[in-house]
Every structure is written in C-alpha cells, then in structure tokens.
Design a protein around this motif. Structure first.
Motif, short mmCIF file in Angstrom:
data_model
loop_
_atom_site.label_atom_id
_atom_site.label_comp_id
_atom_site.label_asym_id
_atom_site.label_seq_id
_atom_site.Cartn_x
_atom_site.Cartn_y
_atom_site.Cartn_z
N PRO A 166 79.18 5.56 35.51
CA PRO A 166 78.66 6.12 36.56
C PRO A 166 78.21 4.86 37.71
O PRO A 166 78.02 5.11 38.85
CB PRO A 166 77.28 6.66 36.09
CG PRO A 166 77.69 7.10 34.79
CD PRO A 166 78.50 6.09 34.10
N LYS A 167 78.03 3.62 37.15
CA LYS A 167 77.64 2.52 37.93
C LYS A 167 79.00 1.92 38.45
O LYS A 167 79.24 1.52 39.50
CB LYS A 167 77.05 1.62 37.27
CG LYS A 167 76.50 0.38 37.78
CD LYS A 167 75.91 -0.69 37.07
CE LYS A 167 75.79 -2.05 37.73
NZ LYS A 167 75.09 -3.18 36.83
N VAL A 210 90.00 4.48 35.73
CA VAL A 210 89.43 5.64 35.88
C VAL A 210 89.49 6.67 34.74
O VAL A 210 88.52 7.22 34.18
CB VAL A 210 89.55 6.25 37.07
CG1 VAL A 210 88.99 7.81 37.24
CG2 VAL A 210 89.20 5.61 38.24
N ALA A 211 90.73 6.74 34.29
CA ALA A 211 91.14 7.46 33.10
C ALA A 211 90.53 7.23 31.72
O ALA A 211 90.17 8.00 31.02
CB ALA A 211 92.57 7.58 33.11
N LEU A 215 85.80 9.95 32.65
CA LEU A 215 85.10 10.79 33.53
C LEU A 215 85.92 11.71 34.31
O LEU A 215 85.39 12.74 34.88
CB LEU A 215 84.15 9.77 34.32
CG LEU A 215 83.10 10.40 35.32
CD1 LEU A 215 81.78 10.87 34.07
CD2 LEU A 215 82.40 9.14 36.26
N ALA A 216 87.17 11.29 34.76
CA ALA A 216 87.99 12.00 35.71
C ALA A 216 89.42 11.39 35.20
O ALA A 216 89.45 10.54 34.60
CB ALA A 216 87.89 11.83 36.87
N ASP A 217 90.38 12.03 35.70
CA ASP A 217 91.87 11.39 35.56
C ASP A 217 92.79 11.96 36.80
O ASP A 217 92.40 12.82 37.35
CB ASP A 217 92.23 12.36 34.29
CG ASP A 217 93.66 11.29 33.66
OD1 ASP A 217 93.92 10.44 34.26
OD2 ASP A 217 94.44 11.97 32.80
N ALA A 218 93.67 11.09 36.55
CA ALA A 218 94.51 11.45 38.09
C ALA A 218 95.59 12.38 37.71
O ALA A 218 95.90 12.58 36.68
CB ALA A 218 95.22 9.93 38.42
N ARG A 288 87.87 11.72 44.45
CA ARG A 288 87.17 13.06 45.22
C ARG A 288 86.47 13.59 43.85
O ARG A 288 85.36 14.09 43.81
CB ARG A 288 87.94 13.95 45.71
CG ARG A 288 87.26 14.94 46.48
CD ARG A 288 88.00 15.61 47.70
NE ARG A 288 89.35 16.36 47.05
CZ ARG A 288 90.81 16.23 47.37
NH1 ARG A 288 91.06 15.13 48.40
NH2 ARG A 288 91.49 16.62 46.88
N GLU A 289 87.06 13.50 42.65
CA GLU A 289 86.79 14.17 41.43
C GLU A 289 85.73 13.45 40.87
O GLU A 289 84.76 13.92 40.18
CB GLU A 289 87.95 14.37 40.50
CG GLU A 289 87.83 15.03 39.10
CD GLU A 289 87.15 16.38 39.18
OE1 GLU A 289 86.67 16.93 38.09
OE2 GLU A 289 87.22 17.00 40.11
N VAL A 290 86.10 12.12 40.93
CA VAL A 290 84.93 11.17 40.45
C VAL A 290 83.62 11.55 41.13
O VAL A 290 82.55 11.53 40.44
CB VAL A 290 85.13 9.59 40.54
CG1 VAL A 290 83.88 8.77 40.29
CG2 VAL A 290 86.45 9.26 39.48
N GLY A 291 83.59 11.55 42.56
CA GLY A 291 82.46 12.16 43.29
C GLY A 291 81.85 13.29 42.88
O GLY A 291 80.52 13.36 42.61
N ARG A 292 82.61 14.11 42.59
CA ARG A 292 82.31 15.73 42.23
C ARG A 292 81.43 15.74 40.94
O ARG A 292 80.30 15.99 40.74
CB ARG A 292 83.28 16.76 42.32
CG ARG A 292 83.00 18.01 42.08
CD ARG A 292 84.08 19.02 41.91
NE ARG A 292 84.83 18.53 40.64
CZ ARG A 292 84.14 18.98 39.39
NH1 ARG A 292 83.12 19.58 39.33
NH2 ARG A 292 84.92 18.68 38.35
N VAL A 293 82.02 14.83 40.03
CA VAL A 293 81.60 14.87 38.58
C VAL A 293 80.18 14.12 38.53
O VAL A 293 79.19 14.55 38.19
CB VAL A 293 82.34 14.13 37.64
CG1 VAL A 293 81.77 13.70 36.21
CG2 VAL A 293 83.75 14.99 37.48
#
Length: 818
Positions: A166-167, A210-211, A215-218, A288-293
C-alpha cells in the motif's frame, strides 16, 4: 593480496575461455532472442560460479546472487551484471577478499558491473530505503554458495514487498510517471529509449513488481510477447552499435532492422510502437486497478462498521443504454447483450468519453469477443455515437486506445490498420499517424462552435491522413478512402462529397497561405475552385488549424494563423461572387516614400525596423489577457536598383542569425521630380535566439555586402566550421520545381530543402546568376525543412518561358546539392 595477484587468479579461473565462448555465442546467427539471452545468462552463471568456488575456499555463510535483469536471466549483449555478494557477517574481511576475486575478472573483460556486498539485514534495510534496490531484489536468483542464505533473503524481500505494497506501489507509480515525463512515450518517439520511455522495459518490470505484490495484476494477453520484442530489439541494437545503449537512434535503425531480418527501419519502428502500446495499455489498466484496490481497502472498514459488518454493494449509475458506471469505470449493464447490439461498443465508448471515465478492461474484452459487425451503411445511431466520441475532447484518447488495444477499431474501420502505429519521419510530427488523427479530432472538438456541420469536421479530422498507409500522395489516396468510409458509416452523397474534398485538400489553405502570393488573383481563384462552397471553406479552415495544432509546436503559430485567415477571407469573397482585383502598383506609404528618397539621395540602402504583432486568426475566439503574440519584426529597406540585392540581404540576415518569415521585393514608383529607380524590400524577420541587432549595424553590413567588401560566403563558412558536425540522419536531397499555372504575372519556383544557415543566401545568389528578377517570395520552415516559393520574372518583368524556367530551376537545384 594485490590487485595484480587477484587478476592472475582470475585468469587461472578461465576469463579468456569465457570471453571466447561469449563471443562465439553472440556471433551465432542460428541463435537469437530468448534462447540467446538464456544461453548467455547460463554461460555467465557458470563462469561466475567457477570464480566464486575458486575464491571462497572454505568460506561459509556466503552466496553470490544475481539481481535485476541478470536475475531474470535476460542478459543482452552489453547488459550490466547486477550482482550481490550476500554473507552472514561472520567474516567480513574474508568476504572482502572474495569480492575482489569476483569483481576484478569482470572488470578486466570490460563488462559493466553493478555490485554490492551486504548481509541479509543490510540488503533488506537498503531495499526499505531505496525503491529501485527493492525492485532489483524481487528478481534475486541464486548463483553459487549458501543456497539457504539466498532463499531466506528472497523470501524476506518478497514478504516485505507484499506487506508494504500500500505504501510502495504509489511510490512506484510516481516513479514511472516521472520517468515518462522525462523520456516521453515509446510508442510515438522517432528515437526512443527502449528501456526508460513510457511503455518500455522499465514499465514491463514495474508490472512484474505489481504482480509480485498480490494486490493487482496486469492483463497478460500479449504482454510477454511485447516485452520479448523490445528485448530482441535491444539485443540487435547492442550488437550493431557495440555499445550498452538503449536509445534507438535514427542512424542505427536500418542496421538494427537488418539484424532482426526486418524489411526496413519503418517496419522496425512499427513493431516497437506496437509492443510499447501493449505495455502502456497494460500499465494504465494495472495502475487503475491498484488505485481501485487501495481505495477500496481504505473505505471498506468504515463501510463495514456502518453496515454492521455486511459486504458493501458496488453502486452502478446508468450512463447510456446498456452502459453503467461502477467504481470509477464504465462497464456493461447486467442486461446488456453485445451479441444483439452491434452499436454497443460505440455507445459505451461515447458514454465513457463524455463522462471522462475509462472503459473497463472486462467490458472492452467482452465487447471484442461477442459483438456483431455493424451493417453497411451504419445505422444513424452508430454514426451519431462515433461523432459524440470524437467530439468529447481529451478523454477521447484514452477511450480510443482501449478500443484499439482489443482490436475493435480496425473491426469498425478496417482502413485504420494501415495507419496504426505507423511512424512519421518528420521532425514536425510528434505522433504516429493514428495518434495524430485522434489528436486532430481532439483539437477539432474545440472548434465545433465555429462551423455549421461539426459532425463533418470531426469525421474529416479522423480521416484526413488516412491515405498515409498507401503509396503516392496521401491526400489523393485519402480522398478515395474517405469516400468509401463516409458512405459506409452512413453519410449521404452530398456529405460524402464534402468529406472527400476536405481530405483531398486538407493541406491546401496552409500551403497556399505560406507559399503563394495572396495578392495574385490566380492564387485565390484556384483555392475557391478547389473548395467549391462557403460551407466547405468554413470546415476546411477549422480542419487546417486542428491538423496543425495536432502536428506539433512547429506547425502552427499566430503568424501562420493570420496568413490562413487572410486567404480564407479572400476566398470567401470570391465564393460570394466578388472577383479578386488585379494587382496594381501599390502606392508608397509616407515612410516608404521617405526611405526611397533618402536612398536615391545617398546612393545607398536605407532601412527601418518595426515590431509586428497580430491578434489570433479567429477574432471570435476566446483570448487570454495580455499582449498579442509577437510575429517578428518588419524590416523595410529601400535600396537603389542594382544586381545582387537579394543574396546580399539574405546573407547579412543569415550572418546575424535572423530567420526570414515572409519577404517581398518590388520596384517602387518615385514621386514626381525624383529621378532614379529604387527597390523596396518588405521582410518580416525574427531572431533565431538572443536579441535583434541594431538597424545601423544591419545597414552597415548590407552596404559592405553590396559593394563586395563583405565576404558573406566566407563568413558563413567560417561559422559553420566553428561548430562540430554531429552525426545524424542523412537529409534527403533538395528539390526544386516549377509550379505550373500558379500565377499569371510571374513564374513560381518552389524549393524544398534542409533548413540551414545561409540557405536563402545561396538561393538568392543562384537566382541572380540565372539572370532572373525576384518579384516576391514566401518562405516557410517546418522543423528542419525549408519549403519556399519564389515568384520570378525576366528582367523585363514577364513570366519565364518554359525552357527558361526549367533551366533556372535545374541550376538552382544543382547549386543546393553541391
């Protein structure tokens, strides 16, 4: 142990054998791409493991770890070796000696090395303080020594990354954005940095990070292939240049293309752009998915408390038939049936652009997988939704790219395939052809209140360069394609005719305004005949400005806008039934008359400098407060009629680094009782940089140039020699042509050449040598290209005969090629 001893031991460990094997591997034609990168990594692994084993002796609690690109097993021919010597801290002195035995052989072979010596605690501490170091450790791979030590660090580093996601992820996103701001977008650059530019290898690595955070994946489709393609190009770049470079320079693109077995540099760039586009789109979706999560995680505890622990229900706001907003994205409604609604992709796209929201990846993929083709011609709703999408301004770009990423654009407009990712080898253009077309539509959306048919303006903006995917004149090819596309999307016959005219003549206004004599009736009549109606002229004026603004900073200015507006006013008058007047000898203004009399009296040139400003071309447009934009300085010169005036003045201006924007030269009628013949030169000039020279200094140099005491050619040559020549792309040769029937009063000679200091001086001297008289000239510089038109006559003031004109053009071209 001395460095000499270390190097001797390194030689005993076999560096020469490694170097020979490495060279053989890199020169094998049968092995390239991922197999070669893997083989090079394995070869290097074995060599370094041998060095470690020979140097570690009985040392325990030590391991050699590859990190970064080497950790991923992706060694390009000139890649750095990123190495970490990991130890448990029990014997720092012995570890330092081992480090020498490892690093010196690498340096001796001339290989780039990024190295560190740390304990696991030190490595984790460094990673916590340095995001780039943390990213490198995510790809840690064991090479030799204590496997448990390496595995423990890798496990801890991954755990730290996931716990701190998250940071860390917002920091990584900011790092990517800053790099993109510095390096630009890989998918549009003529000389891209394959690693650092947006959509390049750094971004692909960021997506892996990121993957790894869980937290999210491309979106994975096509991403691995895109990354592999970029790595293949970098390998070929390293091999052809012999350098550790990631910048694909113009002068190396043909060689790199040949190394990869591609047809030419354009094919190479198109493949690079396609790969970069995949990475860029995946990055957009992922961040965008990272921000949403992260937002969801921050809000959910409060919602659960308010709802008594129940799971919150996502809000869905309707936007259009079958289209809703959810979590800041545009998605399909639950009742939507793409397989029964062929207009849905355009309706969803238009709704998203109008709302300024992104289309969700899931929605676009569902549309691509299930939607049926539109009938031909399109239903009215489909055409209206396309126009709405194109008229939505800046949000159109992101929505269009989402459709294109899943192949929906080429299914809607098959002709789009030829311009997709097509490079433009022109320094004026900052976009690929397809991106330029969308940018033109974005710019045109700002002008929809200026025209009576905004739908035709927006579609013309989308199609105006559609012919660039075909051989020959892209305007001619584009006219044919535009007719077909316009009919297919449902415009009636009259609208199809207007759209095809706009595409055919989208360069007409700016070319004519900047390269032709607007006082010549033939010029205005020819434009009126091509345009045909006031409504089409209105649309063409708006399209011209939108096209230029979408091209790049060098393509439009208040000066060009004022010239185009003047031409439009004259053409509108002709279309309204007013015939343009034949030019007459202009009466001298009081200032011109004063200068002429002084020139006759003194027998030498007299000049005046006046600052010029003009308002925007569209007087109804919104204007920001402040002074009008300066358009340069008016240079007014009266000089006794004599040979060599044009090259003398052009040479003096070049010496003083003044750029000529417009120029006029004509004989001036003197007042009654004043004998003599005076030439009047009215030029608009601007300083290339710095401030303008004093008028007295310009006059003194012009006097010396006319009497032959100032060697302009020599001075310009000295200045050129003082600056080192930079290696760069070889410019195409200059071209000189005679424009047929461009004027009834003069012969128009057009020059297209690489812009350079003194170019106008060389042209003027060549025309003087050809024995022709200059009536006027219109110069235009677009990036590094000079596009000039010269109205010339015989000494008696008549247009040149055909053979005389051809001979003058030929001699001028030979002079410029020399």
């Amino acid at each position: 142990m001395t460095s000499t001893d270390v190097r001797k031991e390194a030689e005993d460990s076999g560096p020469s054998g490694y170097a020979a094997a490495r060279l053989r591997l890199l020169t094998e034609e049968a092995r390239s791409g991922p197999p070669r990168r893997t083989a090079l990594s394995e070869l290097t692994d074995d060599w370094l493991a041998g060095l470690f084993t020979a140097g570690a002796e009985n040392l325990r609690g030590v391991s050699l770890v590859a990190v970064g690109g080497y950790g991923r097993g992706e060694l390009s021919p000139r890649s750095d070796l990123d190495l970490l010597l990991l130890h448990d801290g029990s014997d720092p002195e012995a570890v330092a000696g081992l480090a020498d035995r490892l690093w010196y052989p690498v340096w001796d072979l001339g290989l780039a090395l990024d190295h560190s010596v740390r304990t696991p605690a030190e490595a984790r501490k460094t990673a916590g303080e340095d995001l780039k170091a943390h990213l490198g450790l995510l790809d840690a791979r064991h090479l030799a020594g204590d496997l448990g030590l390496t595995a423990g660090l890798r496990t801890a580093v991954l755990a730290d990354w996931r716990n701190q996601a998250p940071k860390r992820l917002p920091q990584l996103q900011e790092l990517c954005a800053e790099r993109a701001e510095r390096q630009g977008e890989l998918q549009y650059l003529l000389e891209p940095d394959l690693k650092e530019a947006r959509g390049g290898l750094r971004d692909a690595t960021a997506l892996r990070a990121v993957a790894a955070s869980w937290l999210a994946d491309a979106p994975r489709e096509g991403l691995d292939d895109a990354r592999r393609r970029l790595l293949d190009v970098r390998d070929a770049l390293h091999l052809t240049t012999g350098r550790a470079t990631d910048r694909l320079a113009l002068q190396e693109q043909d060689q790199v293309a040949a190394e990869l077995g591609l047809l030419d540099a354009d094919t190479l760039l198109r493949q690079v752009y396609e790969a970069a586009r995949v990475v860029s789109y995946a990055s957009d979706v992922t961040w965008r998915e990272v921000g949403r999560v992260l937002k969801s995680r921050a809000v959910r505890p409060r919602l659960r408390a308010m709802l008594g622990g129940g799971k919150p229900v996502a809000e869905r706001s309707p936007l259009a038939e079958g289209v809703v907003e959810q979590d800041g994205e545009v998605v399909l409604a639950r009742a939507a049936r793409p397989e029964r609604d062929p207009v849905l992709p355009l309706r969803a796209a238009a709704a998203a652009a109008q709302a300024g929201l992104p289309l969700s990846l899931h929605a676009v993929r569902r549309l691509a997988a299930t939607v049926r083709p539109l009938p031909a011609p399109w239903p009215a709703e489909a055409r209206e939704q396309l126009v709405t999408l194109l008229g939505s301004g800046r949000p159109t770009v992101e929505v269009w790219e989402a459709l294109e990423a899943e192949g929906l654009i080429t299914r809607l407009l098959p002709d789009w395939e030829r311009v997709r990712c097509r490079p433009q080898r022109n320094a004026v253009h900052i976009w690929t052809v397809d991106r330029h077309l969308i940018e033109t539509a974005v710019r045109a959306s700002e002008f929809t209140r200026r025209v009576s048919r905004p739908d035709l303006l927006l579609v013309a903006a989308l199609l105006h360069d559609i012919g660039k995917g075909w051989p020959g004149d892209h305007s001619v090819a584009g006219e044919i394609i535009a007719k077909d596309v316009a009919a297919r999307i449902g415009f009636d016959r009259a609208d199809v005719a207007v759209l095809s005219t706009l595409v055919r003549h989208h360069l007409l206004l700016v070319d004519t305004a900047t390269r032709r004599d607007l006082e010549d009736p033939a010029t205005v009549r020819s434009v009126a005949e091509a345009v045909g109606s006031p409504g089409t002229l209105e649309l063409l004026h708006a399209l011209t400005e939108a096209d230029a603004l979408a091209t790049g900073p060098a393509a439009w200015s208040s000066w060009r806008g004022s010239l185009v507006a003047d031409l439009v006013r004259r053409v509108a008058a002709v279309l309204a039934g007013d015939e343009p007047e034949e030019p007459e000898a202009a009466a001298a203004t009081a200032e011109q008359e004063r200068l002429a009399i002084e020139a006759v009296a003194t027998g030498s040139p007299v000049l005046a400098l006046r600052a010029q400003t003009e308002p925007p071309a569209d007087p109804t447009a919104d204007q920001t407060p402040g002074d009008p934009e300066p358009l340069g300085v008016e240079l007014l010169i009266a000089v006794p009629d004599q040979p060599g005036v044009l090259p003398a003045l052009a040479g003096v201006l070049a010496m003083h680094r003044l750029t000529v924007r417009t120029a006029e030269l004509r004989a001036l009628d003197l007042p009654s009782g004043v004998e003599g013949s005076v030439l009047l030169l009215n030029w608009r000039v601007a300083a290339e940089y710095g401030s303008l020279p004093q008028a007295a200094r310009l006059r003194a140099d012009l006097v010396r140039a006319l009497d032959g005491s100032l060697d302009i050619a020599g001075r310009l040559a000295e200045r050129d020699a003082a600056y080192p020549r930079r290696r760069g792309v070889i410019a195409p040769p200059p071209r000189v042509t005679v424009a047929p029937a461009a004027s009834r009063h003069a012969t128009v000679i057009e020059v297209r050449a690489q812009d350079a200091p003194g170019l106008l001086f060389r042209i003027g001297r060549a025309l003087e040598d050809a024995g022709v008289r200059m009536r006027s000239m219109h110069v235009s510089t677009l990036g590094s290209n000079a596009v000039d038109a010269f109205y010339v006559t015989t000494i008696g003031g008549l247009p040149l005969a055909g053979d005389e004109a051809a001979s003058a053009a030929r001699k001028l071209e030979e002079t410029l090629r020399a």
